[in-house]
Motif scaffolding. Structure first.
Motif, PDB file in Angstrom:
ATOM      1  N   GLU A   4       5.521  -0.425   4.971  1.00  0.00           N
ATOM      2  CA  GLU A   4       5.867  -0.422   6.396  1.00  0.00           C
ATOM      3  C   GLU A   4       5.821   0.995   6.959  1.00  0.00           C
ATOM      4  O   GLU A   4       5.363   1.210   8.091  1.00  0.00           O
ATOM      5  N   ARG A   5       6.274   1.955   6.181  1.00  0.00           N
ATOM      6  CA  ARG A   5       6.229   3.352   6.627  1.00  0.00           C
ATOM      7  C   ARG A   5       4.790   3.837   6.742  1.00  0.00           C
ATOM      8  O   ARG A   5       4.439   4.559   7.684  1.00  0.00           O
ATOM      9  N   GLN A   6       3.959   3.460   5.787  1.00  0.00           N
ATOM     10  CA  GLN A   6       2.559   3.873   5.856  1.00  0.00           C
ATOM     11  C   GLN A   6       1.857   3.236   7.049  1.00  0.00           C
ATOM     12  O   GLN A   6       1.037   3.877   7.712  1.00  0.00           O
ATOM     13  N   ALA A   7       2.180   1.989   7.332  1.00  0.00           N
ATOM     14  CA  ALA A   7       1.601   1.325   8.502  1.00  0.00           C
ATOM     15  C   ALA A   7       2.001   2.055   9.780  1.00  0.00           C
ATOM     16  O   ALA A   7       1.190   2.230  10.697  1.00  0.00           O
ATOM     17  N   ALA A   8       3.253   2.503   9.839  1.00  0.00           N
ATOM     18  CA  ALA A   8       3.720   3.251  11.013  1.00  0.00           C
ATOM     19  C   ALA A   8       2.983   4.578  11.140  1.00  0.00           C
ATOM     20  O   ALA A   8       2.630   5.008  12.250  1.00  0.00           O
ATOM     21  N   LEU A   9       2.730   5.238  10.003  1.00  0.00           N
ATOM     22  CA  LEU A   9       1.996   6.504  10.030  1.00  0.00           C
ATOM     23  C   LEU A   9       0.551   6.292  10.479  1.00  0.00           C
ATOM     24  O   LEU A   9      -0.007   7.107  11.225  1.00  0.00           O
ATOM     25  N   LEU A  10      -0.061   5.206  10.034  1.00  0.00           N
ATOM     26  CA  LEU A  10      -1.428   4.906  10.465  1.00  0.00           C
ATOM     27  C   LEU A  10      -1.471   4.620  11.962  1.00  0.00           C
ATOM     28  O   LEU A  10      -2.392   5.054  12.662  1.00  0.00           O
TER      29      LEU A  10
ATOM     30  N   GLY B 120       7.158 -12.852  -6.763  1.00  0.00           N
ATOM     31  CA  GLY B 120       6.602 -13.072  -5.439  1.00  0.00           C
ATOM     32  C   GLY B 120       7.574 -12.601  -4.373  1.00  0.00           C
ATOM     33  O   GLY B 120       8.786 -12.763  -4.516  1.00  0.00           O
ATOM     34  N   SER B 121       7.055 -11.991  -3.330  1.00  0.00           N
ATOM     35  CA  SER B 121       7.891 -11.517  -2.227  1.00  0.00           C
ATOM     36  C   SER B 121       7.121 -11.714  -0.935  1.00  0.00           C
ATOM     37  O   SER B 121       6.076 -11.090  -0.723  1.00  0.00           O
ATOM     38  N   ALA B 122       7.644 -12.587  -0.082  1.00  0.00           N
ATOM     39  CA  ALA B 122       6.976 -12.848   1.192  1.00  0.00           C
ATOM     40  C   ALA B 122       6.926 -11.582   2.040  1.00  0.00           C
ATOM     41  O   ALA B 122       5.906 -11.283   2.675  1.00  0.00           O
ATOM     42  N   GLU B 123       8.022 -10.819   2.048  1.00  0.00           N
ATOM     43  CA  GLU B 123       8.067  -9.586   2.840  1.00  0.00           C
ATOM     44  C   GLU B 123       7.033  -8.582   2.349  1.00  0.00           C
ATOM     45  O   GLU B 123       6.350  -7.933   3.146  1.00  0.00           O
ATOM     46  N   LEU B 124       6.915  -8.448   1.031  1.00  0.00           N
ATOM     47  CA  LEU B 124       5.934  -7.525   0.470  1.00  0.00           C
ATOM     48  C   LEU B 124       4.520  -7.981   0.816  1.00  0.00           C
ATOM     49  O   LEU B 124       3.655  -7.161   1.146  1.00  0.00           O
ATOM     50  N   GLY B 125       4.281  -9.279   0.757  1.00  0.00           N
ATOM     51  CA  GLY B 125       2.964  -9.801   1.107  1.00  0.00           C
ATOM     52  C   GLY B 125       2.589  -9.504   2.545  1.00  0.00           C
ATOM     53  O   GLY B 125       1.460  -9.092   2.834  1.00  0.00           O
ATOM     54  N   VAL B 126       3.541  -9.684   3.454  1.00  0.00           N
ATOM     55  CA  VAL B 126       3.286  -9.405   4.871  1.00  0.00           C
ATOM     56  C   VAL B 126       3.017  -7.919   5.083  1.00  0.00           C
ATOM     57  O   VAL B 126       2.083  -7.527   5.800  1.00  0.00           O
ATOM     58  N   ALA B 127       3.833  -7.071   4.454  1.00  0.00           N
ATOM     59  CA  ALA B 127       3.664  -5.622   4.608  1.00  0.00           C
ATOM     60  C   ALA B 127       2.317  -5.166   4.056  1.00  0.00           C
ATOM     61  O   ALA B 127       1.640  -4.321   4.655  1.00  0.00           O
ATOM     62  N   ALA B 128       1.921  -5.727   2.908  1.00  0.00           N
ATOM     63  CA  ALA B 128       0.641  -5.363   2.309  1.00  0.00           C
ATOM     64  C   ALA B 128      -0.519  -5.807   3.193  1.00  0.00           C
ATOM     65  O   ALA B 128      -1.481  -5.056   3.406  1.00  0.00           O
TER      66      ALA B 128
ATOM     67  N   THR C 259      -0.455  -6.272   6.400  1.00  0.00           N
ATOM     68  CA  THR C 259      -0.456  -5.466   7.619  1.00  0.00           C
ATOM     69  C   THR C 259      -1.104  -4.109   7.379  1.00  0.00           C
ATOM     70  O   THR C 259      -1.973  -3.668   8.146  1.00  0.00           O
ATOM     71  N   ALA C 260      -0.694  -3.436   6.301  1.00  0.00           N
ATOM     72  CA  ALA C 260      -1.252  -2.117   5.994  1.00  0.00           C
ATOM     73  C   ALA C 260      -2.746  -2.213   5.699  1.00  0.00           C
ATOM     74  O   ALA C 260      -3.544  -1.389   6.170  1.00  0.00           O
ATOM     75  N   HIS C 261      -3.126  -3.230   4.932  1.00  0.00           N
ATOM     76  CA  HIS C 261      -4.544  -3.405   4.605  1.00  0.00           C
ATOM     77  C   HIS C 261      -5.348  -3.732   5.859  1.00  0.00           C
ATOM     78  O   HIS C 261      -6.469  -3.234   6.042  1.00  0.00           O
ATOM     79  N   GLY C 262      -4.766  -4.549   6.728  1.00  0.00           N
ATOM     80  CA  GLY C 262      -5.453  -4.891   7.969  1.00  0.00           C
ATOM     81  C   GLY C 262      -5.659  -3.684   8.868  1.00  0.00           C
ATOM     82  O   GLY C 262      -6.714  -3.546   9.509  1.00  0.00           O
ATOM     83  N   LEU C 263      -4.672  -2.796   8.913  1.00  0.00           N
ATOM     84  CA  LEU C 263      -4.807  -1.583   9.719  1.00  0.00           C
ATOM     85  C   LEU C 263      -5.937  -0.704   9.192  1.00  0.00           C
ATOM     86  O   LEU C 263      -6.771  -0.213   9.965  1.00  0.00           O
ATOM     87  N   LEU C 264      -5.972  -0.507   7.872  1.00  0.00           N
ATOM     88  CA  LEU C 264      -7.019   0.327   7.290  1.00  0.00           C
ATOM     89  C   LEU C 264      -8.396  -0.299   7.501  1.00  0.00           C
ATOM     90  O   LEU C 264      -9.356   0.396   7.862  1.00  0.00           O
ATOM     91  N   THR C 265      -8.491  -1.598   7.294  1.00  0.00           N
ATOM     92  CA  THR C 265      -9.771  -2.276   7.498  1.00  0.00           C
ATOM     93  C   THR C 265     -10.216  -2.169   8.951  1.00  0.00           C
ATOM     94  O   THR C 265     -11.402  -1.969   9.242  1.00  0.00           O
TER      95      THR C 265
END
Length: 206
Positions: free
Chosen positions: A61-67, A109-117, A119-125
């Protein structure tokens, strides 16, 4: 109060991770360091793995905010791509244990981790796709190209942390310089392809 306690436990777990890696993180030690009872962490996290998933989620989530912040500052898609890659390098360099945790193998399994991953991957893509659209990168699958960029960051960060890569030493380059090189090479390739498009193969026109 419960939310603040949970955040404090995640803070402590991240600090322990920085100090000694995954092995140093235990629910009992996290509770002791946080100043709560040894049973308190179990009220928020069923296991050490669930706690680590919360740490990884917050990192993403922090990396997504930085991006997102880099996107607001950057003057062009190519500049944004460069800034995004440098964000990843800084993360790997400043918090190597957290970086490895996020991209390691997960047994829970973690739903929150999946969403965060996602989101971050989508931003980079999306950043890669924008650079492609602007002509700063060759065309093709943006997910695959983003994976290429990220693979370079991972490898370069590992080499640098082991002392095998430095601008004034082995490799004659820092991770940031290698990223800049790759972006430059890909930009040149994209321009060359526009100037001289590859010929269509026989039979490709149907």
């Amino acid at each position: 109060m419960a939310s603040s306690t949970r955040e404090a436990l995640v803070d402590t777990a991240a600090a322990l991770l920085d100090e000694g890696g995954v092995e140093s993180v235990t629910l009992r030690e996290v509770g002791r360091r946080t100043g709560v009872s040894h049973n308190a962490p179990y009220k928020h996290f069923a296991s050490k793995e669930v706690l680590l998933a919360a740490v990884a989620t917050r990192e993403l989530e922090r990396q997504a905010a930085l991006l997102a912040a880099a996107a607001e500052r950057s003057r062009s898609p190519r500049a944004l791509l460069r800034a995004a890659m440098h964000v990843y390098i800084a993360w790997a360099r400043d918090h190597p244990a957290r970086f490895k945790l996020v991209f390691g193998r997960w047994s829970v399994g973690s739903a929150e981790l999946g969403v965060a991953a996602d989101t971050a991957h989508g931003l980079l893509t999306g950043i890669v796709a924008a650079a492609q659209e602007a002509g700063a990168l060759p065309g093709g699958d943006p997910v695959r190209l983003a994976s290429l960029m990220r693979a370079l960051v991972h490898g370069a960060a590992d080499l640098a942390s082991a002392g095998h890569l430095a601008s004034d030493g082995k490799g004659h380059a820092s991770p940031e310089q290698l990223v800049d090189d790759l972006i430059g090479y890909l930009d040149a390739a994209a321009r060359a392809m526009r100037a001289d498009p590859p010929a269509m193969e026989d039979g490709a026109s149907g």
